[in-house]
Design a protein around this motif. Structure first.
Motif, PDB file in Angstrom:
ATOM      1  N   PRO C  64       0.841  -1.200   0.000  1.00 31.45           N
ATOM      2  CA  PRO C  64       0.000   0.000   0.000  1.00 31.45           C
ATOM      3  C   PRO C  64       0.877   1.251   0.000  1.00 31.45           C
ATOM      4  O   PRO C  64       1.934   1.277   0.632  1.00 31.45           O
ATOM      5  CB  PRO C  64      -0.795  -0.111   1.312  1.00 31.45           C
ATOM      6  CG  PRO C  64      -0.643  -1.521   1.757  1.00 31.45           C
ATOM      7  CD  PRO C  64       0.651  -2.023   1.192  1.00 31.45           C
ATOM      8  N   GLY C  65       0.422   2.280  -0.727  1.00 34.82           N
ATOM      9  CA  GLY C  65       1.184   3.523  -0.771  1.00 34.82           C
ATOM     10  C   GLY C  65       2.292   3.516  -1.803  1.00 34.82           C
ATOM     11  O   GLY C  65       3.003   4.498  -1.966  1.00 34.82           O
ATOM     12  N   SER C  66       2.453   2.399  -2.533  1.00 35.24           N
ATOM     13  CA  SER C  66       3.525   2.340  -3.524  1.00 35.24           C
ATOM     14  C   SER C  66       3.135   3.035  -4.823  1.00 35.24           C
ATOM     15  O   SER C  66       3.945   3.192  -5.717  1.00 35.24           O
ATOM     16  CB  SER C  66       3.881   0.880  -3.826  1.00 35.24           C
ATOM     17  OG  SER C  66       2.818   0.262  -4.505  1.00 35.24           O
ATOM     18  N   GLN C  67       1.872   3.460  -4.921  1.00 33.74           N
ATOM     19  CA  GLN C  67       1.366   3.994  -6.184  1.00 33.74           C
ATOM     20  C   GLN C  67       1.980   5.353  -6.515  1.00 33.74           C
ATOM     21  O   GLN C  67       1.896   6.297  -5.749  1.00 33.74           O
ATOM     22  CB  GLN C  67      -0.159   4.144  -6.038  1.00 33.74           C
ATOM     23  CG  GLN C  67      -0.857   4.477  -7.348  1.00 33.74           C
ATOM     24  CD  GLN C  67      -2.364   4.489  -7.155  1.00 33.74           C
ATOM     25  OE1 GLN C  67      -2.868   4.321  -6.044  1.00 33.74           O
ATOM     26  NE2 GLN C  67      -3.075   4.661  -8.245  1.00 33.74           N
ATOM     27  N   HIS C  68       2.659   5.452  -7.663  1.00 30.39           N
ATOM     28  CA  HIS C  68       3.133   6.753  -8.128  1.00 30.39           C
ATOM     29  C   HIS C  68       3.279   6.741  -9.650  1.00 30.39           C
ATOM     30  O   HIS C  68       3.369   5.699 -10.282  1.00 30.39           O
ATOM     31  CB  HIS C  68       4.455   7.141  -7.454  1.00 30.39           C
ATOM     32  CG  HIS C  68       5.586   6.197  -7.788  1.00 30.39           C
ATOM     33  ND1 HIS C  68       5.788   5.019  -7.109  1.00 30.39           N
ATOM     34  CD2 HIS C  68       6.552   6.266  -8.730  1.00 30.39           C
ATOM     35  CE1 HIS C  68       6.846   4.388  -7.628  1.00 30.39           C
ATOM     36  NE2 HIS C  68       7.318   5.117  -8.614  1.00 30.39           N
ATOM     37  N   PHE C  69       3.329   7.988 -10.216  1.00 29.76           N
ATOM     38  CA  PHE C  69       3.357   8.150 -11.666  1.00 29.76           C
ATOM     39  C   PHE C  69       4.741   7.809 -12.229  1.00 29.76           C
ATOM     40  O   PHE C  69       5.752   8.234 -11.686  1.00 29.76           O
ATOM     41  CB  PHE C  69       3.003   9.605 -11.996  1.00 29.76           C
ATOM     42  CG  PHE C  69       2.964   9.895 -13.462  1.00 29.76           C
ATOM     43  CD1 PHE C  69       1.900   9.443 -14.251  1.00 29.76           C
ATOM     44  CD2 PHE C  69       3.991  10.612 -14.063  1.00 29.76           C
ATOM     45  CE1 PHE C  69       1.868   9.724 -15.601  1.00 29.76           C
ATOM     46  CE2 PHE C  69       3.958  10.884 -15.429  1.00 29.76           C
ATOM     47  CZ  PHE C  69       2.892  10.440 -16.190  1.00 29.76           C
ATOM     48  N   VAL C  70       4.766   6.991 -13.282  1.00 30.27           N
ATOM     49  CA  VAL C  70       6.073   6.619 -13.850  1.00 30.27           C
ATOM     50  C   VAL C  70       6.151   6.848 -15.355  1.00 30.27           C
ATOM     51  O   VAL C  70       7.087   6.400 -16.006  1.00 30.27           O
ATOM     52  CB  VAL C  70       6.419   5.137 -13.577  1.00 30.27           C
ATOM     53  CG1 VAL C  70       6.696   4.907 -12.107  1.00 30.27           C
ATOM     54  CG2 VAL C  70       5.330   4.219 -14.094  1.00 30.27           C
TER      55      VAL C  70
END
Lengths: 358, 274, 310
Positions: C64-70
């Motif tokens: 959880p919380g690993s979501q980011h724009f790449v």
């Protein structure tokens, strides 16, 4: 009971090349009259009928039924009944239900519906089929159900769109007479569309000939046959078609081969289109006045025979009615003359209009 | 060719047809046979043909909790098909009898959604279902199955609507019927067989759907295919039990399909056959 | 509409009268279509758009919380992933071979059925049965009772000792799929055969065409729209094949029988890699769209969409 009056009524199909399917139609079917619309396919006769039914928009002009303008009314408010070419019977309903459908929709009581339907069925000889589905009926019976569906409503106008074209030849002649008789008896204004000019001539009080959406002539069958207003009507009414030849005028007459035919009207110099019906020509003896015809085809119909041939020095075909018992042979030359100069029709080759006193 | 050799040839062809049909359907026949075996007779080398039949496997399957799965399948299939018809019938009407101007665009859109691989949407569907608390919920499946079957259903029903003769609708209008009456009393009875055929196809596809069912449901809302998945994990060879389960799971659709073969053909050919 | 009835002789020019009527009619016509359209958009298009959004994210579901724009990183990974390319190849092979073989078999069976003979109804019923078997059930049955190396019927019938699912995993899966879809093809083609006009066949006979000639020159051309429909519908479903692979081989051995649906499933639900599996999904959709535009055109021609559109 009512009359149907088209006043400058047009139907225009939109599109890049908008088509005037019916163009400025002025026509009136009188109260109780049987009016036939006839014309080749694409002449706009069905469209004109469907405009009266409210199934096609009227883009210009108006249509009145009785003294009501119905141009904008939906079909159900026009007090009309229609018989379709395919009969359009409801396949999931019995004959009885098919006929009762419109009465039920008008909220008529069950008992009244029953009486009306049975009356109509009796009139059309359908009583024993009342509980069958359309699927289980013959073509002629289906046609009668379609008629029955129209007459139970006792509408002020019947509209019929080629109602006989799906029947075989014998049944068609029979039904033709039945419909005409029924209409006389009910005295309901009827507009009837057909492409068959024999149907038109035998059934109609008056016949309206249409071509490319334009009314050509509307008159009694006798008048259409006797004094067609233009070349198109002349060629369309009558079977086989009238012989039409465009010839130079020479001293108040034209030359058919070596025969000089005096025109019944005064014509100017130049050319005229002369029309003579096959039944207005007959073979004459070799020495008598006439013109020679090279026989190319003989259609023997029993009582009569129609001889197709070419006039010497002319490309046009000429058809002559002769006695069916002694028809000429193929390849023979026969001598032919008009029976009576009164039956020569003269038209302007440019405009196609009839020349002469009306 | 003489009449005699002709007759012989025809007989041979009939024999061949029967042979091919029996071979083709043999895995199914074998499934039925195996489902009545004791487990010891099910997996043998060579295969056992003579055995004492038993209903033991069917009772085992029912004991393993098959019925709730069956109920889920029936519920999901029935309601999703109903939803498809509710949405699809008006749409098919708007694309046939009273066509909107953009008919081919709309049809193209419906069909193109059918071509979207379902995998392309499964992840958001999973996440959305999770957030809505709809994981392992029959209603999620109902909505998804309706979405899955709707495009094909619209296409099929459209072609059935197109078969309704225009003159018949016009006749009803002249007879005095308003639009709702025309639709309900005239059009609907005529297209009813087509709608039935469409519903049948929707039922088959919904009943047999696997991907959504496996990924979005478990013990609560699991459908019949999910029940069968239990059999790949049990490495032991419970073939008789498996066959019994497979038979029970397929039986409803098999019976419907057999009974309504002709409807099936009509539906599949999109009304192209009269 | 209410006042117009009273004013038939209104001076309103006919063109505006027609136009305003058309405009309100157009919306009345669209109304029945809208619920289906909106529903379809909500259920299929919206999730897809979310997939596109996810495909630009790095996101592992178990962290959880690993979501980011790449950005396009996921796409770069997809095209350098050899398993993805293999899965793509397997998908194409599986779809093309299965559709083609099932259609040929279906055509053959349909021709056998297109005559009258004793028990025709029963034979047809038998032949459609594989289509009515739950695909999951069919896959499990083939895996066990047919393909099993020790007790399977295939090895017994052919007198061999082959590990079908290990040695020929893709072929084994395809066999099951073909078996499942042949009845579908057969039914469609049979419908086409029976829709043929008898008179045309008789005309060909009178013209002196033999059986083969009649089949090639008359029957096949008349069947073409049914064959197109069969190919199109078959391809739509077979390209999404998941049950057979999931239940028979689990994509293995290794990745030998992995197709795209199964691989994306693995990345998403076993690897929990939302970003990458989403990117794969988007790539698959893009490729499908290219094929589909072509197929749609075919479909529209075959079914004459202009019919009924005035």
């Amino acid at each position: 009971m009512a009359q149907v009056a088209y006043a400058g009524a047009s139907r225009i199909y939109p599109g890049a090349h908008s088509v005037r399917a019916v163009d400025g139609l002025d026509l009136c079917a009188g109260d109780g009259e049987f009016l036939v619309l006839v014309g080749p396919s694409g002449s706009g006769k069905s469209t004109a009928l469907r405009m009266a039914a409210g199934l096609e928009d009227v883009d210009e002009g108006t249509i009145a039924i009785g003294d009501r303008d119905v141009t904008q009314l939906p079909p159900k408010d026009r007090d009309i009944a229609m018989v379709f070419q395919s009969y359009a019977l409801y396949p999931h309903m019995s004959v009885r239900e098919n006929m009762a459908f419109s009465l039920k929709l008008r909220g008529m009581s069950k008992a009244d519906v029953r009486v009306k339907v049975e009356e109509a069925a009796d009139l059309l000889d359908l009583t024993q089929y009342l509980d069958r589905k359309p699927k289980a009926l013959s073509g002629g019976q289906r046609q009668r159900v379609a008629m029955g569906r129209a007459i139970v409503r006792e509408p002020s106008v019947f509209l019929m769109d080629e109602p006989l074209s799906n029947l075989d030849a014998k049944l068609r002649v029979e039904t033709r007479a039945n419909i005409a008789a029924l209409q006389r008896r009910l005295a309901t204004t009827t507009i009837y569309v057909t492409h068959d000019q024999v149907e038109a001539m035998t059934m109609g009080d008056r016949v309206a000939v249409l071509r490319d959406g334009v009314l050509q002539q509307c008159a009694s069958p006798q008048e259409l046959y006797g004094t067609p207003r233009n070349v198109f009507v002349a060629g369309f009414i009558g079977s086989p078609a009238m012989n039409l030849l465009t010839l130079p005028v020479d001293g108040g007459g034209v030359k058919l081969g070596e025969l000089k035919v005096q025109l019944p009207v005064r014509a100017e110099q130049g050319e005229v289109t002369v029309g003579i019906r096959p039944e207005s020509l007959s073979p004459v003896g070799a020495g008598e006045d006439g013109f020679d015809l090279q026989v190319q085809l003989v259609e023997e119909l029993g009582a009569d025979a129609y001889v197709h041939g070419t006039l010497a020095g002319h490309a046009d075909k000429v058809v002559v009615r002769t006695d069916g018992r002694t028809p000429p042979k193929l390849g023979e030359a026969i001598r032919v003359a008009p029976c009576d100069t009164g039956e020569v029709h003269v038209f302007d080759p440019e405009s196609g209009l009839r020349i002469g006193a009306e | 060719m003489t009449a005699r050799t002709n007759r012989l040839g025809r007989g041979a062809l009939t024999g061949l047809t029967w042979l091919v049909a029996l071979l083709f359907v043999f895995p199914v026949i074998w499934m039925v046979v195996t489902s009545f075996k004791h487990e010891v007779d099910a997996a043998t080398d060579p295969p056992t043909f003579a055995f004492t039949p038993t209903l033991e496997q069917f009772t085992t399957i029912l004991d393993r909790g098959f019925l709730p799965y069956l109920a889920n399948s029936a519920f999901v299939t029935g309601l999703s098909t109903l939803l498809v018809l509710l949405l699809g019938v008006p749409a098919a009407y708007a694309l046939s009898l009273a066509p909107v101007k953009q008919t081919s665009n709309a049809l193209g859109f419906f069909l193109s959604t059918k071509m979207l691989p379902i995998v392309a949407a499964i992840i958001p569907l999973y996440v959305i279902s999770q957030n809505l608390g709809m994981l392992d919920n029959v209603w999620a499946l109902i909505v998804l199955y309706a979405g899955m079957n709707l495009p094909l259903a619209v296409w099929m029903m459209r072609s059935f609507f197109l078969e309704v003769p225009t003159e018949m609708i016009e006749a009803a209008r002249v007879d005095g019927a308003k639009l709702p009456t025309v639709l309900y009393r005239v059009v609907l009875p005529v297209v009813a067989p087509g709608i039935a055929a469409t519903a049948l196809i929707c039922v088959i596809f919904a009943w047999t759907e696997f991907f959504y069912a496996v990924n979005l449901t478990a013990a609560q809302a699991g459908t019949v295919p999910v029940f069968l998945v239990g059999f790949i994990t049990s490495e032991g060879l419970f073939w008789a039990q498996l066959s019994a389960a497979a038979l029970l799971a397929s039986l409803p659709v098999m019976i419907i399909g057999w009974v309504a073969q002709n409807h099936l053909v009509r539906g599949l050919s999109m009304g192209a056959v009269k | 509409m209410t006042t117009l009835v009273e004013a038939p002789q209104s001076a309103e020019p006919p063109s505006t009268r027609t136009r305003s009527r058309q405009r309100s009619a157009a919306w009345k016509r669209r109304a029945p279509l809208l619920p289906a359209l909106l529903f379809t958009i909500a259920v299929t298009q919206v999730p897809f758009l979310v997939t596109v959004f996810y495909s630009f994210q790095s996101w592992n579901m178990v962290r959880p919380g690993s979501q980011h724009f790449v950005g396009f990183d996921n796409y770069v990974d997809v095209f350098t992933d050899s398993v993805f390319l293999q899965a793509l190849g397997n998908t194409v092979t599986l779809t093309v071979v299965c559709v083609f073989v099932a259609m040929l078999l279906g055509l053959g069976l349909a021709l056998l059925l297109d005559r009258t003979f004793p028990g025709r109804g029963i034979v047809r019923t038998l032949l459609i049965t594989p289509f009515l078997i739950l695909p999951a059930a069919g896959a499990l049955l083939w895996k066990t009772t047919m393909f099993d190396p020790t007790y399977g019927l295939l090895n017994w019938a052919f007198g061999v000792e082959v590990e079908w699912l290990s040695n020929y995993p893709l072929a084994a899966v395809m066999t099951q799929i073909v078996w499942q879809w042949t009845p579908f093809m057969m039914l469609l083609i049979l419908a086409g055969l029976q829709a043929q006009s008898r008179e045309v066949l008789e005309a060909a006979q009178v013209d002196g065409a033999g059986r083969w000639r009649t089949f090639v020159s008359i029957t096949l051309p008349q069947l073409s729209r049914y064959l197109q429909l069969a190919v199109l519908l078959g391809a739509i479903y077979i390209v999404n094949s998941f049950d057979a692979i999931y239940l028979m081989t689990q994509g293995g051995p290794g990745t030998a029988s992995t197709n795209l649906p199964y691989y994306i499933y693995q990345r998403a639900f076993e690897g929990f890699d939302v970003g990458q599996s989403s990117a794969m999904g988007v790539v698959v959709v893009a490729m499908t769209l290219i094929v589909a535009t072509f197929a749609l055109r075919l479909m529209f021609r075959a079914f004459d969409v202009s019919r009924g559109v005035k």
